[in-house]
Design an enzyme around this catalytic site. Structure first.
Site, PDB file in Angstrom:
ATOM      1  N   GLU A   1       1.513  -0.508  -4.862  1.00 19.73           N
ATOM      2  CA  GLU A   1       0.569   0.534  -5.230  1.00 19.73           C
ATOM      3  C   GLU A   1       1.399   1.797  -5.430  1.00 19.73           C
ATOM      4  O   GLU A   1       1.742   2.496  -4.472  1.00 19.73           O
ATOM      5  CB  GLU A   1      -0.480   0.783  -4.137  1.00 19.73           C
ATOM      6  CG  GLU A   1      -1.522   1.779  -4.620  1.00 19.73           C
ATOM      7  CD  GLU A   1      -2.216   2.572  -3.528  1.00 19.73           C
ATOM      8  OE1 GLU A   1      -3.251   3.168  -3.807  1.00 19.73           O
ATOM      9  OE2 GLU A   1      -1.705   2.632  -2.393  1.00 19.73           O
TER      10      GLU A   1
ATOM     11  N   ASP B   1       0.824  -1.210   0.000  1.00 20.69           N
ATOM     12  CA  ASP B   1       0.000   0.000   0.000  1.00 20.69           C
ATOM     13  C   ASP B   1       0.864   1.269   0.000  1.00 20.69           C
ATOM     14  O   ASP B   1       1.876   1.336   0.711  1.00 20.69           O
ATOM     15  CB  ASP B   1      -0.855  -0.050   1.287  1.00 20.69           C
ATOM     16  CG  ASP B   1      -1.975   0.959   1.302  1.00 20.69           C
ATOM     17  OD1 ASP B   1      -2.791   0.933   0.375  1.00 20.69           O
ATOM     18  OD2 ASP B   1      -2.033   1.765   2.256  1.00 20.69           O
TER      19      ASP B   1
HETATM   20  C1  NOJ Z   1      -4.564   2.772  -0.771  1.00 25.27           C
HETATM   21  C2  NOJ Z   1      -5.610   1.741  -0.574  1.00 25.27           C
HETATM   22  O1  NOJ Z   1      -5.789   1.041  -1.769  1.00 25.27           O
HETATM   23  C3  NOJ Z   1      -6.849   2.489  -0.130  1.00 25.27           C
HETATM   24  O2  NOJ Z   1      -7.977   1.652  -0.122  1.00 25.27           O
HETATM   25  C4  NOJ Z   1      -6.575   3.089   1.218  1.00 25.27           C
HETATM   26  O3  NOJ Z   1      -7.679   3.877   1.617  1.00 25.27           O
HETATM   27  C5  NOJ Z   1      -5.338   3.958   1.195  1.00 25.27           C
HETATM   28  N1  NOJ Z   1      -4.249   3.354   0.497  1.00 25.27           N
HETATM   29  C6  NOJ Z   1      -4.860   4.256   2.581  1.00 25.27           C
HETATM   30  O4  NOJ Z   1      -4.263   3.106   3.128  1.00 25.27           O
END
Ligand code: NOJ
Ligand code: CA
Length: 477
Positions: free
Chosen positions: A238, A197
């Site tokens: 991500e 993440d």
């Molecule tokens: C990215 C995640 O995919 C999302 O769902 C989340 O709200 C944020 N990061 C914060 O962790």
């Protein structure tokens, strides 16, 4: 010289199962790990190589699992550690890998690290989070300031997301050590890798610059840890950056992430020239030997049939064909295989702080209905059961595309070479003798491919003339 064996995700298809909404084994309205296990036969039938589960850790769910309270356990809604072990084992027997979701940038404010940190300025955990006497200007992603004042010790702490998601201080060696232990704990259990993440904002000091050099130190460290396992564990980030050269940096010299999500692709729209441009530039900018990643939907964005296909089935099939025939690793978000659309959520059913529920609704199975699901079912496509029984369904088409890809080396590992085509048509060659063409226009088009049609979005077999929004895969002759 023999070519080194390719990792399992190379040319593979991963399936993102949002665990609360994939399959519910005990009728409490919340998807769970035994539910995923019971549905492995479906994912095996579909032909995927791995499953990415959104966070499965204990969490107060202010941000639905992205606020982790304990990195070494499973949220009781989803089951137990034993359930996870059983899922890994059962999936493994079918050749399917389990990838978890690591949330290293922040914890829940309920994590004991943060309770310790906020308890006093002298706490040994104080420096684990980012504390300042003055609040900075930065806004949080979900609105409001990225700094919250904590009465007890009279300082502000930083949070890029909710105030219940305090950011860890990744400049601190102890934090890095703590996460090495977390990675090892799960890798030792047989977890095949992590989706990570908010990689692009992992290290903050001061919290203002994405993609800092220090992030790459952490990624190199994790990659060498992942390399210590056999098979090597996957790190897919991500990496929410909109410049492709920034994206490429996350691969390092093939010593950082093996895969980095491509958001410019996700947001290019169903437009031949925009897509061709993103794909060509991605191919050009990644380090030699690196694999691109393609995804059209995820739990944070509007589902692709609604966002880019006007909920038109021909366009949905064309988009799926593209997703599954580009070079690299492809991710399906649960429901993509059905052409599932964004669901309207009535005001009294809203659960998310950031309006993302419409992409997170339960998968309509059809053979066993959800009882009182946590989000409305809002089934706007034929169910899995109906589509499985229909050889002409989007699901059957998607399965055929995956099977074709798995069985054809050109589609697994062949190079991507664009073929000059009329405006609105995007065609490319994979490997030595496979061609793909998409007519992304509302009129008939001719394409410069000759050979036998292996798969068409609408079942036709003329490779040279494509109907509006038709796509084909051709064995070139
Ligand atoms: C990215 C995640 O995919 C999302 O769902 C989340 O709200 C944020 N990061 C914060 O962790
Ligand atoms: Ca359940």
């Amino acid at each position: 010289m023999a070519t080194p064996p390719q990792p399992w995700w190379s040319g593979g298809v991963l399936y993102q199962a949002y665990p609360r909404s994939f399959a519910d084994s005990n009728g409490d309205g919340i998807g769970d790990l035994p539910g995923v296990r019971e549905r492995l036969d479906y994912l095996h039938w579909l032909g995927v190589d791995g499953i990415w589960l959104n966070p499965t850790f204990p969490s107060p769910n202010r941000d639905w699992g992205y606020d982790v309270a304990d990195y070494f356990d499973v949220h009781p809604d989803f089951g137990t550690l034993d359930d996870l072990d059983a899922l890994i084992a059962a999936a493994g027997e079918l050749g399917i890998r389990i990838v978890l979701d690591l949330v290293p940038a922040h914890t829940s404010d309920r994590h004991t690290w943060f309770s310790d940190s906020r308890s006093s300025r002298e706490s040994p955990r104080r420096p684990w989070y980012i504390w300042r006497d003055e609040a900075g200007e930065q806004e949080s992603v979900f609105g409001g300031k990225a700094w919250t004042y904590d009465e007890r010790t009279g300082q502000y702490y930083h949070h890029l997301f909710l105030s219940e998601q305090p950011d860890l201080n990744w400049m601190l060696p102890e934090v890095r050590d703590a996460f090495d232990e977390i990675l090892r704990f799960w890798f030792d259990r047989g977890v095949a890798g992590f989706r990570i993440d908010v990689v692009h904002e992992l290290v903050k000091d001061p919290p203002s610059r994405p993609n800092r050099a220090e992030i790459h130190d952490v990624l190199r460290r994790w990659r060498s840890l992942a390399r210590g396992y056999d098979p090597e564990r996957l790190l897919v980030g991500e990496t929410w950056v909109m410049e492709l050269d920034e994206l490429a940096r996350f691969y390092g010299s093939n010593d950082e992430l093996q895969l980095a999500f491509n958001f410019p692709f996700m947001f290019a729209g169903l437009d031949a020239s925009a897509l061709e441009d993103v794909v060509a530039r991605t191919e050009a900018v990644l380090p030699a030997g690196a694999l691109p990643v393609w995804a059209l939907s995820n739990h944070d964005v509007v589902r692709f049939p609604t966002r880019m296909c006007d909920e038109d089935e021909a366009k949905v099939r064309a988009a799926l064909l593209m997703l599954l025939t580009l070079r690299g690793t492809s991710f399906l978000y649960y429901g993509d295989e059905l052409g599932m659309r964004q669901v309207d959520i009535p005001a009294d059913r809203v659960r998310d702080v950031h309006d993302r529920d419409g992409a997170r609704t339960p998968l309509p199975w059809g053979d066993a209905e959800w009882r009182d699901p946590w989000l409305p079912l809002g089934a706007n496509v034929a169910t899995v059961a109906e589509q499985r029984a229909d050889p002409g369904s989007v699901l059957s088409f998607c399965r055929e595309a995956i099977a074709l890809r798995r069985g054809r080396e050109d589609l697994v590992s062949g190079d991507y070479v664009p073929i000059t085509s009329p405006t609105g048509v995007w065609a490319w060659q994979r490997g030595s003798d496979t061609g793909v063409a998409l007519n992304l226009t509302g009129s008939e088009a001719t394409v410069p491919l000759t050979g036998q049609v292996l798969l068409s979005t609408n079942g036709r077999d003329d490779p040279a003339r494509l109907e509006p929004w038709e796509g084909v895969v051709v064995a070139l002759s």
